[in-house]
Write a protein that holds these residues in place. Structure first.
Motif: not given
Length: 104
Positions: A59-74
């Motif tokens: 789903g789109r919302q989960a992908v957006m949250l995953l992308g945001g989490a990866m960006f924050f971790a990076g």
């Protein structure tokens, strides 16, 4: 910028001082600097190619949250980096974050 180069890319800084130039990114004879620079773009490209399939699966919302989490971790890894490997891993996570959140 000089302190960053001194810590992570001392060879590039030495060459820059020897040549008397202030444009350190025009010296592409440093493999570590090239890997640091291109890792963000390569990871973003791969993530954007995978994002469509992942979006269909979770789903789109989960992908957006995953992308945001990866960006924050990076960003966190880059902020605390002590060597080039950490910088490159952090940049790759930033790229994956951008690639996943770019999904429309």
């Amino acid at each position: 910028m000089e302190s960053f180069l001194k810590r992570f890319f001392p060879g590039v800084l030495r060459k820059m001082i020897q040549k008397g130039t202030s444009n350190e990114y025009c010296m592409y004879d440093s493999q570590s600097l090239t890997a640091f620079t291109s890792s963000l773009y390569i990871a973003g490209l791969l993530a954007s190619l995978l994002a469509g399939k992942v979006t269909k699966a979770i789903g789109r919302q989960a992908v957006m949250l995953l992308g945001g989490a990866m960006f924050f971790a990076g960003a966190a890894i880059n902020a605390g980096a002590v060597n080039i490997a950490m910088l490159i891993i952090g940049r790759m996570l930033l790229g994956f974050g951008v690639g996943f959140t770019n999904q429309e």
